[in-house]
Scaffold this motif. Structure first.
Motif, PDB file in Angstrom:
ATOM      1  N   GLY A 118      11.439   5.563  -9.010  1.00 34.95           N
ATOM      2  CA  GLY A 118      10.880   4.240  -8.838  1.00 34.95           C
ATOM      3  C   GLY A 118      10.161   4.084  -7.522  1.00 34.95           C
ATOM      4  O   GLY A 118      10.396   4.840  -6.579  1.00 34.95           O
ATOM      5  N   LEU A 119       9.284   3.094  -7.476  1.00 32.37           N
ATOM      6  CA  LEU A 119       8.551   2.721  -6.277  1.00 32.37           C
ATOM      7  C   LEU A 119       8.811   1.245  -6.021  1.00 32.37           C
ATOM      8  O   LEU A 119       8.707   0.425  -6.934  1.00 32.37           O
ATOM      9  CB  LEU A 119       7.046   2.940  -6.449  1.00 32.37           C
ATOM     10  CG  LEU A 119       6.150   2.392  -5.329  1.00 32.37           C
ATOM     11  CD1 LEU A 119       6.386   3.147  -4.024  1.00 32.37           C
ATOM     12  CD2 LEU A 119       4.684   2.462  -5.730  1.00 32.37           C
ATOM     13  N   VAL A 120       9.159   0.915  -4.782  1.00 38.92           N
ATOM     14  CA  VAL A 120       9.344  -0.470  -4.360  1.00 38.92           C
ATOM     15  C   VAL A 120       8.509  -0.677  -3.101  1.00 38.92           C
ATOM     16  O   VAL A 120       8.489   0.187  -2.220  1.00 38.92           O
ATOM     17  CB  VAL A 120      10.839  -0.773  -4.077  1.00 38.92           C
ATOM     18  CG1 VAL A 120      11.007  -2.188  -3.543  1.00 38.92           C
ATOM     19  CG2 VAL A 120      11.682  -0.570  -5.330  1.00 38.92           C
ATOM     20  N   LEU A 121       7.822  -1.813  -3.018  1.00 37.37           N
ATOM     21  CA  LEU A 121       7.080  -2.175  -1.815  1.00 37.37           C
ATOM     22  C   LEU A 121       7.981  -3.039  -0.951  1.00 37.37           C
ATOM     23  O   LEU A 121       8.685  -3.912  -1.465  1.00 37.37           O
ATOM     24  CB  LEU A 121       5.817  -2.954  -2.164  1.00 37.37           C
ATOM     25  CG  LEU A 121       4.826  -2.297  -3.115  1.00 37.37           C
ATOM     26  CD1 LEU A 121       3.603  -3.185  -3.290  1.00 37.37           C
ATOM     27  CD2 LEU A 121       4.425  -0.927  -2.626  1.00 37.37           C
ATOM     28  N   SER A 122       7.948  -2.814   0.358  1.00 37.21           N
ATOM     29  CA  SER A 122       8.762  -3.642   1.245  1.00 37.21           C
ATOM     30  C   SER A 122       7.920  -4.257   2.353  1.00 37.21           C
ATOM     31  O   SER A 122       6.932  -3.682   2.796  1.00 37.21           O
ATOM     32  CB  SER A 122       9.920  -2.851   1.844  1.00 37.21           C
ATOM     33  OG  SER A 122       9.471  -1.933   2.799  1.00 37.21           O
ATOM     34  N   HIS A 133      12.583   8.488  -5.555  1.00 36.23           N
ATOM     35  CA  HIS A 133      12.914   7.096  -5.251  1.00 36.23           C
ATOM     36  C   HIS A 133      12.223   6.783  -3.924  1.00 36.23           C
ATOM     37  O   HIS A 133      12.625   7.295  -2.885  1.00 36.23           O
ATOM     38  CB  HIS A 133      14.426   6.914  -5.154  1.00 36.23           C
ATOM     39  CG  HIS A 133      15.130   7.420  -6.376  1.00 36.23           C
ATOM     40  ND1 HIS A 133      15.212   6.670  -7.532  1.00 36.23           N
ATOM     41  CD2 HIS A 133      15.737   8.592  -6.642  1.00 36.23           C
ATOM     42  CE1 HIS A 133      15.862   7.369  -8.448  1.00 36.23           C
ATOM     43  NE2 HIS A 133      16.182   8.532  -7.930  1.00 36.23           N
ATOM     44  N   VAL A 134      11.168   5.965  -3.990  1.00 35.29           N
ATOM     45  CA  VAL A 134      10.268   5.810  -2.851  1.00 35.29           C
ATOM     46  C   VAL A 134      10.058   4.332  -2.521  1.00 35.29           C
ATOM     47  O   VAL A 134       9.875   3.506  -3.419  1.00 35.29           O
ATOM     48  CB  VAL A 134       8.904   6.479  -3.135  1.00 35.29           C
ATOM     49  CG1 VAL A 134       7.949   6.320  -1.965  1.00 35.29           C
ATOM     50  CG2 VAL A 134       9.098   7.959  -3.486  1.00 35.29           C
ATOM     51  N   VAL A 135      10.090   4.045  -1.222  1.00 40.69           N
ATOM     52  CA  VAL A 135       9.739   2.730  -0.697  1.00 40.69           C
ATOM     53  C   VAL A 135       8.441   2.888   0.081  1.00 40.69           C
ATOM     54  O   VAL A 135       8.328   3.774   0.925  1.00 40.69           O
ATOM     55  CB  VAL A 135      10.841   2.173   0.239  1.00 40.69           C
ATOM     56  CG1 VAL A 135      10.374   0.880   0.909  1.00 40.69           C
ATOM     57  CG2 VAL A 135      12.146   1.964  -0.518  1.00 40.69           C
ATOM     58  N   PHE A 136       7.463   2.048  -0.216  1.00 37.75           N
ATOM     59  CA  PHE A 136       6.263   1.937   0.601  1.00 37.75           C
ATOM     60  C   PHE A 136       6.466   0.709   1.484  1.00 37.75           C
ATOM     61  O   PHE A 136       6.418  -0.420   0.994  1.00 37.75           O
ATOM     62  CB  PHE A 136       5.007   1.710  -0.244  1.00 37.75           C
ATOM     63  CG  PHE A 136       4.414   2.922  -0.902  1.00 37.75           C
ATOM     64  CD1 PHE A 136       5.027   4.162  -0.860  1.00 37.75           C
ATOM     65  CD2 PHE A 136       3.208   2.812  -1.578  1.00 37.75           C
ATOM     66  CE1 PHE A 136       4.453   5.263  -1.481  1.00 37.75           C
ATOM     67  CE2 PHE A 136       2.622   3.903  -2.196  1.00 37.75           C
ATOM     68  CZ  PHE A 136       3.248   5.138  -2.145  1.00 37.75           C
ATOM     69  N   ARG A 171      19.188   8.970  -0.756  1.00 33.57           N
ATOM     70  CA  ARG A 171      18.286   9.705  -1.666  1.00 33.57           C
ATOM     71  C   ARG A 171      16.902   9.063  -1.765  1.00 33.57           C
ATOM     72  O   ARG A 171      16.075   9.471  -2.569  1.00 33.57           O
ATOM     73  CB  ARG A 171      18.915   9.820  -3.046  1.00 33.57           C
ATOM     74  CG  ARG A 171      19.068   8.504  -3.752  1.00 33.57           C
ATOM     75  CD  ARG A 171      19.825   8.637  -5.066  1.00 33.57           C
ATOM     76  NE  ARG A 171      19.861   7.356  -5.731  1.00 33.57           N
ATOM     77  CZ  ARG A 171      19.394   7.130  -6.947  1.00 33.57           C
ATOM     78  NH1 ARG A 171      18.868   8.110  -7.636  1.00 33.57           N
ATOM     79  NH2 ARG A 171      19.463   5.933  -7.476  1.00 33.57           N
ATOM     80  N   VAL A 172      16.655   8.061  -0.946  1.00 29.70           N
ATOM     81  CA  VAL A 172      15.397   7.317  -0.976  1.00 29.70           C
ATOM     82  C   VAL A 172      14.489   7.772   0.163  1.00 29.70           C
ATOM     83  O   VAL A 172      14.942   7.947   1.289  1.00 29.70           O
ATOM     84  CB  VAL A 172      15.660   5.800  -0.873  1.00 29.70           C
ATOM     85  CG1 VAL A 172      14.345   5.015  -0.823  1.00 29.70           C
ATOM     86  CG2 VAL A 172      16.527   5.321  -2.035  1.00 29.70           C
ATOM     87  N   THR A 173      13.211   7.947  -0.139  1.00 27.73           N
ATOM     88  CA  THR A 173      12.195   8.257   0.859  1.00 27.73           C
ATOM     89  C   THR A 173      11.439   6.978   1.187  1.00 27.73           C
ATOM     90  O   THR A 173      10.938   6.311   0.283  1.00 27.73           O
ATOM     91  CB  THR A 173      11.202   9.312   0.329  1.00 27.73           C
ATOM     92  OG1 THR A 173      11.920  10.496  -0.014  1.00 27.73           O
ATOM     93  CG2 THR A 173      10.141   9.640   1.367  1.00 27.73           C
ATOM     94  N   ILE A 174      11.378   6.650   2.472  1.00 23.87           N
ATOM     95  CA  ILE A 174      10.628   5.481   2.919  1.00 23.87           C
ATOM     96  C   ILE A 174       9.369   5.969   3.621  1.00 23.87           C
ATOM     97  O   ILE A 174       9.440   6.769   4.552  1.00 23.87           O
ATOM     98  CB  ILE A 174      11.467   4.613   3.884  1.00 23.87           C
ATOM     99  CG1 ILE A 174      12.728   4.118   3.173  1.00 23.87           C
ATOM    100  CG2 ILE A 174      10.625   3.442   4.408  1.00 23.87           C
ATOM    101  CD1 ILE A 174      13.723   3.439   4.093  1.00 23.87           C
ATOM    102  N   ALA A 220      17.908  -1.666  -4.094  1.00 27.90           N
ATOM    103  CA  ALA A 220      17.395  -1.805  -5.459  1.00 27.90           C
ATOM    104  C   ALA A 220      17.207  -0.438  -6.114  1.00 27.90           C
ATOM    105  O   ALA A 220      17.580  -0.243  -7.277  1.00 27.90           O
ATOM    106  CB  ALA A 220      16.081  -2.581  -5.455  1.00 27.90           C
ATOM    107  N   LEU A 221      16.665   0.515  -5.367  1.00 27.39           N
ATOM    108  CA  LEU A 221      16.466   1.862  -5.912  1.00 27.39           C
ATOM    109  C   LEU A 221      17.805   2.561  -6.163  1.00 27.39           C
ATOM    110  O   LEU A 221      17.975   3.243  -7.169  1.00 27.39           O
ATOM    111  CB  LEU A 221      15.591   2.691  -4.972  1.00 27.39           C
ATOM    112  CG  LEU A 221      14.115   2.316  -4.983  1.00 27.39           C
ATOM    113  CD1 LEU A 221      13.408   2.886  -3.769  1.00 27.39           C
ATOM    114  CD2 LEU A 221      13.452   2.798  -6.267  1.00 27.39           C
ATOM    115  N   GLU A 222      18.748   2.394  -5.255  1.00 25.00           N
ATOM    116  CA  GLU A 222      20.050   3.042  -5.427  1.00 25.00           C
ATOM    117  C   GLU A 222      20.820   2.448  -6.603  1.00 25.00           C
ATOM    118  O   GLU A 222      21.551   3.152  -7.278  1.00 25.00           O
ATOM    119  CB  GLU A 222      20.865   2.951  -4.140  1.00 25.00           C
ATOM    120  CG  GLU A 222      20.326   3.876  -3.067  1.00 25.00           C
ATOM    121  CD  GLU A 222      21.063   3.786  -1.746  1.00 25.00           C
ATOM    122  OE1 GLU A 222      21.797   2.783  -1.511  1.00 25.00           O
ATOM    123  OE2 GLU A 222      20.899   4.708  -0.936  1.00 25.00           O
TER     124      GLU A 222
END
Length: 143
Positions: free
Chosen positions: A93-97, A61-64, A29-32, A128-130
């Motif tokens: 949420g937004l997480v930077l990777s 739920h997004v990863v940059f 369910r996360v978009t990267i 983390a998002l999940e």
């Protein structure tokens, strides 16, 4: 595709803009969104339109992934905070990777680690998002 379910329908996998390429992919369910190039005030309008389209289409739920960002100025960093706040207000949420050592240091120096979580890998960011644990330490602390 419903809200929060990976890359929303109708969003192209790769977009090339002035000075920037953005590749989108799903992990559950996360978009990267993986950014390559330079992100400054010149291309911020185009990049933000692309990111805003992803959010409007239902990504929550997004990863940059910023591993391949060669350069980023203060305006895009401010935009990242806005994205974080929008997603948080919408139970996302937004997480930077994978930030470079320079970007990681910049995030820490500016206090931006208080706004969003930074992870060493997309896998850790997705986890983390999940888990819904955005804001907790994800791998080594930024700094």
């Amino acid at each position: 595709m419903g809200p929060g379910a990976g890359v929303p329908a109708g969003i192209p996998e790769t977009v090339t803009l002035v000075g920037m390429r953005i590749v989108s992919r799903s992990a559950g369910r996360v978009t990267i969104l993986a950014f390559t190039g330079e992100w400054d005030s010149f291309n911020l309008p185009e990049v933000s339109q692309r990111v805003d389209a992803v959010l409007r289409a239902g990504a929550r739920h997004v990863v940059f992934n910023v591993k391949d960002l060669k350069f980023v100025t203060s305006s895009p960093l401010g935009y990242m905070i806005q994205v974080h706040q929008r997603l948080k207000a919408d139970a996302g949420g937004l997480v930077l990777s994978e930030p470079s050592p320079f970007l990681r240091s910049t995030i820490r120096t500016l206090g931006l680690h208080r706004f969003f979580q930074v992870c060493d890998s997309d896998r850790d960011a997705v986890a983390a998002l999940e888990r819904g644990s955005v804001g907790s330490i994800c791998g080594p602390e930024v700094g």
